[in-house]
Design a protein around this motif. Structure first.
Motif, short mmCIF file in Angstrom:
data_model
loop_
_atom_site.label_atom_id
_atom_site.label_comp_id
_atom_site.label_asym_id
_atom_site.label_seq_id
_atom_site.Cartn_x
_atom_site.Cartn_y
_atom_site.Cartn_z
N LYS A 280 -19.77 -10.62 -11.31
CA LYS A 280 -19.59 -10.93 -9.87
C LYS A 280 -18.16 -11.34 -9.59
N SER A 281 -17.60 -12.21 -10.43
CA SER A 281 -16.23 -12.67 -10.18
C SER A 281 -15.24 -11.53 -10.35
N ASP A 282 -15.49 -10.61 -11.31
CA ASP A 282 -14.62 -9.44 -11.47
C ASP A 282 -14.68 -8.53 -10.25
N VAL A 283 -15.88 -8.36 -9.69
CA VAL A 283 -16.04 -7.52 -8.49
C VAL A 283 -15.31 -8.14 -7.31
N ILE A 284 -15.38 -9.46 -7.16
CA ILE A 284 -14.68 -10.15 -6.06
C ILE A 284 -13.17 -9.97 -6.20
N LYS A 285 -12.65 -10.13 -7.42
CA LYS A 285 -11.20 -9.95 -7.65
C LYS A 285 -10.79 -8.52 -7.36
N LEU A 286 -11.60 -7.57 -7.80
CA LEU A 286 -11.29 -6.16 -7.56
C LEU A 286 -11.30 -5.85 -6.07
N ASN A 287 -12.26 -6.39 -5.33
CA ASN A 287 -12.34 -6.19 -3.89
C ASN A 287 -11.10 -6.74 -3.19
N ARG A 288 -10.67 -7.93 -3.61
CA ARG A 288 -9.47 -8.53 -3.02
C ARG A 288 -8.25 -7.65 -3.28
N ASP A 289 -8.10 -7.18 -4.53
CA ASP A 289 -6.97 -6.32 -4.87
C ASP A 289 -7.00 -5.01 -4.08
N LEU A 290 -8.20 -4.45 -3.89
CA LEU A 290 -8.31 -3.21 -3.12
C LEU A 290 -7.94 -3.42 -1.66
N LEU A 291 -8.32 -4.57 -1.08
CA LEU A 291 -7.96 -4.85 0.31
C LEU A 291 -6.45 -4.99 0.48
N VAL A 292 -5.80 -5.67 -0.49
CA VAL A 292 -4.33 -5.81 -0.44
C VAL A 292 -3.68 -4.44 -0.56
N LEU A 293 -4.16 -3.62 -1.48
CA LEU A 293 -3.60 -2.28 -1.66
C LEU A 293 -3.81 -1.43 -0.41
N GLU A 294 -5.00 -1.52 0.19
CA GLU A 294 -5.27 -0.76 1.41
C GLU A 294 -4.32 -1.16 2.53
N GLU A 295 -4.08 -2.47 2.68
CA GLU A 295 -3.17 -2.93 3.73
C GLU A 295 -1.75 -2.44 3.47
N GLU A 296 -1.32 -2.45 2.20
CA GLU A 296 0.03 -1.98 1.87
C GLU A 296 0.17 -0.49 2.13
N LEU A 297 -0.90 0.28 1.87
CA LEU A 297 -0.83 1.72 2.09
C LEU A 297 -0.90 2.09 3.57
N LEU A 298 -1.78 1.40 4.31
CA LEU A 298 -1.95 1.73 5.73
C LEU A 298 -0.81 1.18 6.60
N PHE A 299 -0.27 0.02 6.22
CA PHE A 299 0.77 -0.62 7.02
C PHE A 299 1.97 -0.94 6.13
N PRO A 300 2.78 0.06 5.77
CA PRO A 300 3.94 -0.21 4.92
C PRO A 300 4.92 -1.14 5.63
N ALA A 301 5.67 -1.90 4.84
CA ALA A 301 6.57 -2.93 5.41
C ALA A 301 7.60 -2.33 6.36
N SER A 302 8.01 -1.09 6.12
CA SER A 302 9.07 -0.51 6.97
C SER A 302 8.59 -0.23 8.39
N THR A 303 7.28 -0.09 8.60
CA THR A 303 6.76 0.21 9.95
C THR A 303 5.80 -0.87 10.46
N GLN A 304 5.59 -1.92 9.71
CA GLN A 304 4.55 -2.90 10.05
C GLN A 304 4.97 -3.84 11.19
N VAL A 305 4.02 -4.05 12.11
CA VAL A 305 4.18 -5.05 13.16
C VAL A 305 2.87 -5.83 13.26
N ALA A 306 2.99 -7.17 13.33
CA ALA A 306 1.81 -8.03 13.42
C ALA A 306 1.98 -8.97 14.60
N LEU A 307 0.90 -9.14 15.39
CA LEU A 307 0.91 -10.01 16.55
C LEU A 307 -0.05 -11.18 16.32
N PHE A 308 0.41 -12.39 16.63
CA PHE A 308 -0.37 -13.60 16.42
C PHE A 308 -0.50 -14.37 17.72
#
Length: 196
Positions: free
Chosen positions: A60-88
């Motif tokens: 379970k803990s390995d699956v949670i870590k893998l899920n977190r890493d996949l979400l970070v990777l997905e965000e980096e692929l979908l929103f690369p730093a050169s084009t990223q804009v975030a509103l708060f």
């Protein structure tokens, strides 16, 4: 697919748990020795359930870590730093304004409409900051228009807008939409701050 994998894994675990006592019984009776008077299906002295529970928790803990890493990777692929804009959205005090909703337009295109619950408004009052939009923008000049709707002083309906123009370069851009009280004017103020 995921459900089928989970049900297959659960079936293997059940089969493994059911087969374990038989294996222990076979190990407990070496060839040539007399069998004890204890029944074959008696539980072993130290049950292996703790070992199995430990392995399940590790998986379970390995699956949670893998899920977190996949979400970070997905965000980096979908929103690369050169084009990223975030509103708060944030609030500074916020006694003169009860926030109901926020609508944000980026370059005359509505990118988000958000309706707040009372708990979310309380979190903003306590200093929380909410990311309401994450997207991609090409380099160049852009404009944000934010509309805030809620209850103003004397419990009147209140709708205000804030506008800012900014230049997007190759670095990520972070923009804060802040609601703050103006005690001198006895009304809320809305400002947009572009973080460098």
């Amino acid at each position: 697919m995921f459900n089928r994998c989970c049900s297959t894994m659960a079936a293997l675990l059940v089969i493994g748990v059911m087969a374990m006592p038989l294996a222990w019984a076979a190990e407990a009776k070496p060839a040539g020795e007399k069998t004890s008077s204890a029944p074959m299906n008696a539980a072993p002295a130290s049950p292996p359930a703790a070992g199995l529970d430990g392995r399940i928790q590790d998986v379970k803990s390995d699956v949670i870590k893998l899920n977190r890493d996949l979400l970070v990777l997905e965000e980096e692929l979908l929103f690369p730093a050169s084009t990223q804009v975030a509103l708060f959205v944030s609030m500074d005090v916020g006694k003169l304004f009860e926030l109901d909703s926020v609508q944000i337009k980026l370059d005359d295109k509505v990118v988000t409409n958000y309706l707040y619950t009372p708990l979310e408004v309380q979190a903003l009052h306590r200093g929380g900051v909410q990311r309401v939009y994450l997207g991609n923008l090409r380099a160049g000049e852009h404009q944000i228009v934010a509309f805030f709707t809620g209850k103003g002083p004397h419990d009147r309906d209140y709708k205000r807008g804030a506008t800012v123009k900014f230049d997007k370069g190759t670095d990520p851009k972070y923009i804060e939409l802040r609601i703050k009280d103006s005690t001198g004017k006895l009304q809320p103020e809305f400002e947009v701050k572009v973080w460098q």
